[in-house]
Design a protein around this motif. Structure first.
Motif, PDB file in Angstrom:
ATOM      1  N   LYS A  25      11.976 -25.697  25.336  1.00 40.80           N
ATOM      2  CA  LYS A  25      10.806 -25.562  24.473  1.00 40.80           C
ATOM      3  C   LYS A  25       9.542 -26.119  25.143  1.00 40.80           C
ATOM      4  CE  LYS A  25      13.177 -25.558  20.038  1.00 40.80           C
ATOM      5  NZ  LYS A  25      12.558 -24.587  19.169  1.00 40.80           N
ATOM      6  N   ARG A  27       9.210 -26.272  28.415  1.00 44.46           N
ATOM      7  CA  ARG A  27       9.102 -25.607  29.712  1.00 44.46           C
ATOM      8  C   ARG A  27       9.082 -26.609  30.867  1.00 44.46           C
ATOM      9  NH1 ARG A  27       4.628 -21.404  27.629  1.00 44.46           N
ATOM     10  NH2 ARG A  27       6.019 -20.132  26.382  1.00 44.46           N
ATOM     11  N   ARG A  50       2.452 -31.828  23.860  1.00 44.97           N
ATOM     12  CA  ARG A  50       3.422 -30.744  23.703  1.00 44.97           C
ATOM     13  C   ARG A  50       4.647 -31.223  22.923  1.00 44.97           C
ATOM     14  NH1 ARG A  50       3.315 -29.356  29.556  1.00 44.97           N
ATOM     15  NH2 ARG A  50       5.553 -29.143  29.357  1.00 44.97           N
ATOM     16  N   THR A  53       3.860 -31.241  19.308  1.00 52.28           N
ATOM     17  CA  THR A  53       3.850 -29.896  18.740  1.00 52.28           C
ATOM     18  C   THR A  53       5.268 -29.399  18.512  1.00 52.28           C
ATOM     19  OG1 THR A  53       1.759 -29.381  19.837  1.00 52.28           O
ATOM     20  CG2 THR A  53       3.088 -27.519  19.124  1.00 52.28           C
ATOM     21  N   SER A 101      -0.099 -24.145  17.671  1.00 53.42           N
ATOM     22  CA  SER A 101       1.008 -23.594  18.445  1.00 53.42           C
ATOM     23  C   SER A 101       0.792 -24.006  19.897  1.00 53.42           C
ATOM     24  CB  SER A 101       1.029 -22.063  18.350  1.00 53.42           C
ATOM     25  OG  SER A 101      -0.092 -21.520  19.040  1.00 53.42           O
ATOM     26  N   GLU A 102       1.837 -23.878  20.691  1.00 51.82           N
ATOM     27  CA  GLU A 102       1.710 -24.227  22.108  1.00 51.82           C
ATOM     28  C   GLU A 102       0.635 -23.373  22.765  1.00 51.82           C
ATOM     29  OE1 GLU A 102       4.388 -24.417  26.143  1.00 51.82           O
ATOM     30  OE2 GLU A 102       5.388 -24.527  24.207  1.00 51.82           O
ATOM     31  N   GLU A 103       0.564 -22.106  22.386  1.00 53.03           N
ATOM     32  CA  GLU A 103      -0.450 -21.210  22.955  1.00 53.03           C
ATOM     33  C   GLU A 103      -1.855 -21.687  22.596  1.00 53.03           C
ATOM     34  OE1 GLU A 103      -1.846 -16.538  22.757  1.00 53.03           O
ATOM     35  OE2 GLU A 103       0.135 -17.092  22.000  1.00 53.03           O
ATOM     36  N   GLN A 104      -2.057 -22.122  21.361  1.00 57.00           N
ATOM     37  CA  GLN A 104      -3.363 -22.621  20.944  1.00 57.00           C
ATOM     38  C   GLN A 104      -3.747 -23.877  21.728  1.00 57.00           C
ATOM     39  OE1 GLN A 104      -2.294 -22.794  16.749  1.00 57.00           O
ATOM     40  NE2 GLN A 104      -4.021 -21.448  16.271  1.00 57.00           N
ATOM     41  N   LEU A 106      -2.703 -24.715  24.722  1.00 61.65           N
ATOM     42  CA  LEU A 106      -3.009 -24.302  26.089  1.00 61.65           C
ATOM     43  C   LEU A 106      -4.390 -23.651  26.172  1.00 61.65           C
ATOM     44  CD1 LEU A 106       0.476 -22.963  27.228  1.00 61.65           C
ATOM     45  CD2 LEU A 106      -0.629 -25.102  27.894  1.00 61.65           C
ATOM     46  N   ASN A 107      -4.758 -22.852  25.156  1.00 63.97           N
ATOM     47  CA  ASN A 107      -6.093 -22.242  25.137  1.00 63.97           C
ATOM     48  C   ASN A 107      -7.182 -23.303  25.031  1.00 63.97           C
ATOM     49  OD1 ASN A 107      -5.209 -19.588  25.378  1.00 63.97           O
ATOM     50  ND2 ASN A 107      -5.118 -19.263  23.164  1.00 63.97           N
ATOM     51  N   HIS A 110      -7.389 -25.094  28.339  1.00 66.11           N
ATOM     52  CA  HIS A 110      -8.035 -24.221  29.321  1.00 66.11           C
ATOM     53  C   HIS A 110      -9.545 -24.221  29.117  1.00 66.11           C
ATOM     54  CE1 HIS A 110      -8.438 -20.918  32.137  1.00 66.11           C
ATOM     55  NE2 HIS A 110      -9.153 -20.265  31.238  1.00 66.11           N
TER      56      HIS A 110
END
Length: 118
Positions: A25, A27, A50, A53, A101-104, A106-107, A110
């Motif tokens: 989860k 990574r 992470r 989350t 979320s993990e994607e949020q 990371l965004n 970034h």
């Protein structure tokens, strides 16, 4: 074993996850989780975010009851950041990030990285 190590293991077990499942989860490698849980290694700030989350807990939970200094296992960068922005603002950020979320995350990371680079 550090306070953070105990809490990582406790929350992982509370969520009925194996070290391998948590590693997938996050990574990261299973060996890294083993090192975190034995106190052999301390997760960096990004990994703590992470973890919070994935395990659905505020990142500040990993730092509760921690003593001062590196012997406590508290990431010095996290302590400095909390001091710089203040504990109320840090708590608000962490509680908000917990729901991302993990994607949020990371965004956001970034975007912040690109803002600092410019």
């Amino acid at each position: 074993m550090s306070n953070i190590a105990k809490k990582i293991r406790q929350y992982r077990e509370d969520h009925n996850l194996t070290q391998q499942e948590l590693a997938l989860k996050l990574r990261i490698g299973t060996k890294k989780i083993e090192k975190y849980e034995t106190g052999e290694s301390i997760p960096d700030t990004q990994t703590i975010l992470r973890l919070s989350t994935v395990l659905d807990i505020p990142a500040s939970e990993f730092l509760k009851d921690a003593q001062t200094g590196n012997a406590s296992g508290v990431d010095e960068d996290i302590k400095k950041l909390i001091e710089e922005i203040g504990s109320k603002k840090a708590e608000l950020i962490l509680r908000t990030a917990k729901d991302f979320s993990e994607e949020q995350i990371l965004n956001v990371m970034h975007t912040l990285y690109n803002t600092q680079a410019n």
